[in-house]
Structures are given as structure tokens and as C-alpha cells.
Design a protein around this motif. Sequence first.
Motif, short mmCIF file in Angstrom:
data_model
loop_
_atom_site.label_atom_id
_atom_site.label_comp_id
_atom_site.label_asym_id
_atom_site.label_seq_id
_atom_site.Cartn_x
_atom_site.Cartn_y
_atom_site.Cartn_z
N ASN A 240 0.81 -1.22 0.00
CA ASN A 240 0.00 0.00 0.00
C ASN A 240 0.84 1.27 0.00
OD1 ASN A 240 -2.22 -1.67 0.02
ND2 ASN A 240 -2.51 -1.54 2.23
N LEU A 241 2.13 1.14 0.33
CA LEU A 241 3.04 2.28 0.23
C LEU A 241 3.87 2.23 -1.06
CD1 LEU A 241 4.41 2.56 3.89
CD2 LEU A 241 2.63 3.94 2.80
N SER A 242 3.60 1.21 -1.90
CA SER A 242 4.36 1.01 -3.15
C SER A 242 5.86 0.96 -2.87
CB SER A 242 4.05 2.14 -4.15
OG SER A 242 2.67 2.20 -4.42
N ASN A 518 4.26 12.53 15.15
CA ASN A 518 2.99 11.80 15.12
C ASN A 518 2.23 12.05 13.83
OD1 ASN A 518 3.44 10.67 17.62
ND2 ASN A 518 2.17 12.13 18.74
N ILE A 519 2.29 13.27 13.33
CA ILE A 519 1.62 13.58 12.06
C ILE A 519 2.21 12.73 10.93
CG2 ILE A 519 1.38 15.38 10.28
CD1 ILE A 519 1.05 17.39 12.61
N ILE A 520 3.53 12.55 10.95
CA ILE A 520 4.18 11.75 9.91
C ILE A 520 3.72 10.30 9.98
CG2 ILE A 520 6.40 10.81 9.15
CD1 ILE A 520 7.66 13.49 10.04
N ILE A 521 3.78 9.68 11.17
CA ILE A 521 3.43 8.26 11.23
C ILE A 521 1.93 8.04 11.03
CG2 ILE A 521 5.42 7.66 12.67
CD1 ILE A 521 3.52 7.40 15.04
N ALA A 525 0.24 5.77 8.21
CA ALA A 525 -0.75 4.76 8.60
C ALA A 525 -2.04 4.91 7.79
CB ALA A 525 -1.05 4.86 10.09
N CYS A 526 -2.46 6.15 7.55
CA CYS A 526 -3.66 6.38 6.73
C CYS A 526 -3.45 5.88 5.30
CB CYS A 526 -4.01 7.86 6.72
SG CYS A 526 -4.75 8.47 8.26
N LEU A 527 -2.24 6.08 4.77
CA LEU A 527 -1.95 5.60 3.42
C LEU A 527 -1.99 4.08 3.35
CD1 LEU A 527 0.99 7.97 2.40
CD2 LEU A 527 -1.33 7.98 1.49
N VAL A 528 -1.52 3.42 4.41
CA VAL A 528 -1.54 1.95 4.43
C VAL A 528 -2.98 1.44 4.45
CG1 VAL A 528 -0.83 -0.11 5.70
CG2 VAL A 528 0.72 1.83 5.54
N CYS A 529 -3.90 2.24 5.00
CA CYS A 529 -5.32 1.85 5.04
C CYS A 529 -5.98 1.90 3.66
CB CYS A 529 -6.09 2.76 5.99
SG CYS A 529 -5.66 2.55 7.72
N LEU A 643 7.49 9.34 0.51
CA LEU A 643 7.15 10.72 0.16
C LEU A 643 6.47 10.76 -1.21
CD1 LEU A 643 7.47 13.58 1.33
CD2 LEU A 643 9.57 13.80 -0.03
N GLY A 644 6.98 9.97 -2.15
CA GLY A 644 6.34 9.90 -3.46
C GLY A 644 4.93 9.36 -3.38
N ARG A 645 4.72 8.39 -2.47
CA ARG A 645 3.37 7.83 -2.29
C ARG A 645 2.42 8.87 -1.70
NH1 ARG A 645 -0.94 6.75 -2.23
NH2 ARG A 645 -2.10 4.95 -1.44
N VAL A 646 2.92 9.73 -0.81
CA VAL A 646 2.09 10.77 -0.20
C VAL A 646 1.53 11.71 -1.26
CG1 VAL A 646 2.11 12.79 1.32
CG2 VAL A 646 3.22 10.67 2.05
N PHE A 647 2.36 12.07 -2.23
CA PHE A 647 1.97 13.07 -3.22
C PHE A 647 1.49 12.46 -4.53
CE2 PHE A 647 4.92 15.37 -0.43
CZ PHE A 647 4.10 16.44 -0.08
N ARG A 648 1.26 11.15 -4.53
CA ARG A 648 0.82 10.50 -5.77
C ARG A 648 -0.67 10.70 -5.97
NH1 ARG A 648 1.86 4.30 -6.16
NH2 ARG A 648 -0.23 4.16 -5.27
#
Length: 648
Positions: A240-242, A518-521, A525-529, A643-648
Motif C-alpha cells: 500500500n506504500l508502493s 505523530n503527524i508523519i506516522i 498509517a492512513c496511506l496503508v489503510c 514521500l512519493g506515495r504521499v503526493f501521488r
Amino acid sequence: MASSVWPGAVAFGLVIAALPWLRRDSSLARTVVLGFAILLTWRYVAWRVSETLPPVGLTADWIAGIAFASVEALALVSTTITLVFMTRTRSRSAEVEANMGWLLDRPQLPRIDVLICTYNEEEPILEQTIVGAMAMRYPNFRVWVCDDGRRRWLEELCRRHGCGYITRNDNAHAKAGNINNALSRLEALPDPPEFISILDADFVPTPEFLTRAMTLFRDERVAIVQTPQHFVNPDPIQGNLSAAHVWPDEQRYFFDVLMASMDAWGAAFCCGTSSVIRFSALKQIGGFPTESVTEDYLVTLRLRQIGYQTVYLNERLTLGLAPEGLKEYITQRSRWCLGFVQICRGRCSPIRPGNGLSAVDRLILSGTFLYWSAAHLFRLLGLLIPALYLLFGVEAVHADVSDAILNFVPYFVVQCAVMAWLSEGRLLPIMADVSQLLSAHAVVRAVAAGLVKPKGQKFKVTAKGGDRDRLFVQWSLFRIFAIYLALTIAGVMLAFVIDDGRPLQESSVLALFWSWYNIIILTIACLVCIEQPRKRKAERFATCEPVTIVRGGQVYSYPLLDISTGGMRLAGKAPAAVGTAVAVRVGDTRVMAQIVRADEDEFALRTDHSLATRKAMIRHVYGGRYSAAVERIRAGQVMLTILGRVFR
């Protein structure tokens, strides 16, 4: 401030300078390095207890502070126990080679019955395991499928492949009951086995699995040889994080690093699948115990109580499926937790006198219990404490920035560096915290359930296979993390933007940095969901080897880019149009295939679906020559990928 920074800087410098020159397999080097890490850990704990607790009184500050510090201290007790055991490590590969002659020179090798345990897995998964098991290069073994689903088609599949089929009328005691039913059937045979091997339905053994494991039974005290679990597919965090190409599956630290250390202390344990067990020893304890949903760990303890050992062979001898979805991932870990708590509440409790457990076993059981209970609870409290302070002024930690740098930074930096050195990058703080956070709520509930009601808990199967070709969101978990994230952001905004006239203490700076972490993790975690689609039915292995294609009397050679049990991708221009049938040779395997895609510089083949071709491809792909492992882990690449997954 400057005078308080230098201890952290010096500690960091010493660790970074020394670690590359030290041997990871040296007990002396490991003891010195880990001793330093333990010293800094308890220096930090002493500071937390003596300097950072709120004034005593029935206030929100004091209650929150005592609760948080207590849980943190217990979590660090667990960490310390782990660090102590990691001062040693052991590889048994040389012992395997030394014992190979002893095994192969015997006039007849011991009979082994291989038990493939299944409940609801699909036919393609089971066929791979059956074919791989039947192809093992050991002269005296039988394969039995133990079907707790009572499926007619599976009985027919076993008949087609020439292996045994065992079922029963109920599902009492889940997997342990399934195995015990098979053991009673095998014991009644005219030629019962001397050893059994346990395989989960999705774990395909390599041809050398039984032979290499059996060499370690030269010592009559050895009852179990456990091998690691390696996976062909990405787990939910990787997928889920590629990040599967830069970050290993979550179990690599446990199997590659921690279990090797446990084995060095004589404390390795059975992990269920991918193990070989002495049948006579198992009969002495009445088969697999049924008091815990983690019967594998408990069988090790019961055998150890009567003088038998479990040893660990850290070689890639089976390949299986990691949990494919986040729900299954959490189910698996909460079951492990529940089973372990059940063990601690039973007659193998680490605090129960006279139960035959050694001091090492008691220490490991205690540390693992604290890992499941305190460490996961600490991860949840770590989200709430800074938000409580920034939103409501509840100050659970009284500390200024200079004291935190002086006491926390040396401990944190050295521990991160040491664990990265020992694990060769398999353990990164952010990724470890995300992994722990994902299952923390379920684990805390499992701890409570196991403590309050250890008996009567149901065994929850980790589902494998199924349709996963669409993107979907695990909303129940996503909402929880989104609430934590909203509270954290709201706290930062309220304290530093909206209420700018509010008097802020120096603790606010710590709360700000803590909140950003905490915001980072929580974001990760939201991306993994968000479950990414997995369109391929069979997992592919990247490779680079020659493939020969024959069509119409013409022979072509191409570099192979990747391969699965159902097809392959090759570099170059296709020798014919899409839809054309061709003969393919890869290694010693010859099969028929069809061109299904042709691009400018590469093309894809799908092998035909005949039984002979399926068996040939399974044996080739799972023959031990391919691996999905990340060979070299670079923290920078991992962070850039996320980081790339966050902005994809």
C-alpha cells in the motif's frame, strides 16, 4: 543549550564511527555495543522518573504523567530484554554441511510425513504447495493434506497429484486439533513416521527443505527444527506504500535477526509452518497443545519442559504468502498476541514456579508479554499525550528542551544506529512505529481478552487469496487514524496559531516536535489503510537469465525480466504476433506458451494451463533459485518512496 547538545553529538559520532568496523557475528562486539545502548536507555528512564513527572496530587497532569511513564518504563523493560538476547547470534548452515554425510550415509533415511494444513484456501494456492511438496528431493516422505474445510474438490485434487487426504467431522481446537487428528491417523498406519513436517497451505517448500532440516536431528535432544518464513508477495505495508522494491516485509527482522539470536541462547521456538518435528517427542506430550491459539509456541515450551530442544536453521527453504490485506495482517497479529497471553495465563506462565521452564524461557516470555501489552499501549498513548497538552494543557511530561536533548537524544540516536547495524537496515524507527500502530488497538483488545478470559477464545484464520483487483479503503481503521491526526493538527494550530496570546512553556517546543512526528506516522498509517489493487494472480520474481523460444523451426534467445507460475516477461521484440503459440525453455524447464503482449522493446508470455505445464512451472519458480527479498536497504530510498506515495 550548547553544553547540553554535545553528549548526543558525541554518542552519535562514536556509534557512527565504530559500527562499520565491527563484525555483526562477534558476541564481544555485540555485547559492548548493546551494553552501551542499554546503559543510555536506563539513563533516560532514570531522568524520566526523577525529573519529568508532574507534582504529586490528584490532578490530570499527575495521573496522565504516572500512567504514561509507567507504560513507557515497562515497554523499555521489554526492549532491554530483547537487547540482552541480541548480544549473541547463531548460524547453523555450517552444522548442516558437517552433518550431511551422517544423514545421507544411513542405509535408510527416516520416514517423514508432511502435513499441509488447510481450512479455506483456494485451489491455486493449495496446488502450488502440493506440487512443491511432492517435488522435494528426500527419498522417504509422504505428503498429506489435512483439510478442515471438508471439500470434495480438494480430495480430488489430492488424488490427481498423488498425495494423501485427511479430514475430520468437526473443527475442534482449530489448527492444533486438525494436526492432532492427522497424528492419530498416522500413528495407526502400519508404517508410522519418525518425523512430521508442518506446512501452512500457502507455503511451498524448496526441493532441499527436508534434507537440510533433517541434518540437525543428529542430536537426539532436538525435537523441532524451525526454518524462517519467506514471502513471495508484498505485505500490506509494502504494497500500500508502493515500497516493496526498497523495504522488506515486516517479518524479516524477526526471522533474519531476532530468531537467530534466540537460537544462540537455546531459546528458538516453533513458528508452525516450515518446521520438522520428531514424532516420538510429540507423542510424549500428547500432540499439539490446545490451550492456546498459538499452539506452535506452546509446543516448544511443552517439549522443553521434558528436556527437548528447538533449533533454528536460518535458510530460505520455504516460500509463502504474507497477509495480503490490512485486515488479515491485523487479524494475524492479534491472534499471535492472544495466544501468547493465553500461554502466560496457563501452566507455562513465566511467573509460575515449578513448571520446568528455564530462566531464559521465563525472561523471554516476560519480555514478549510486555512487548504485546506495554509497547503497543505506549504507541497509542504517544499519540494522545502531546495532543492533550496542546489542546487542554494537561502536562504529562515536565521537561525543557535542553534536558530532553541531554537525556533523550543520546539514547534515541544510539539505539537507532545500533539496531540499524544489527538488522542491516531492517528496523527503521518510523517504519517500526507505523507497523506497531496499525495493529495497536486490536493488540490491546487481545491482551485484555487473554487476561480476562484465556479459555474459549476462537482461532481466527488469516485469509489468503481472493479478489484484490480493486482499490478500497479500510474505513474503520482509517477513521481512527484520521481522528488522531485531526486532534494532533488541531492541537498544533490552537497552541501556535489560533491562540497566540496563550502563555506557552518550554514543554510546548517538545510537544510541537512530538506532534510533527505523530503527524508523519499517522499520515503513513492512513496511506496503508488505502488498499492498492493487486491485479496479478501469481506473484512475479525479477530475474536476468536467458530464455530460448522455438517457433516454426526457428530458435530465438531472449533475456528474461521476470517470471511467475503463469507466465514471463522478456526483453526484446516478440518473434511473432500476439496470440501465437511458442515452445519455451527456461533452465531445464520446457513448456508451451502463448504471446499475450508485444511492445517495442519487451513482450509477455502466458504458459498454457495444462496440468503438466502447471507442475513444471511451480517446480521451476519455487525451486529455490528466485527471491523477492530486498537485498540492500537504504533509509533514504525508503523515505523518498513513501514521500512519493504521499503526493501521488
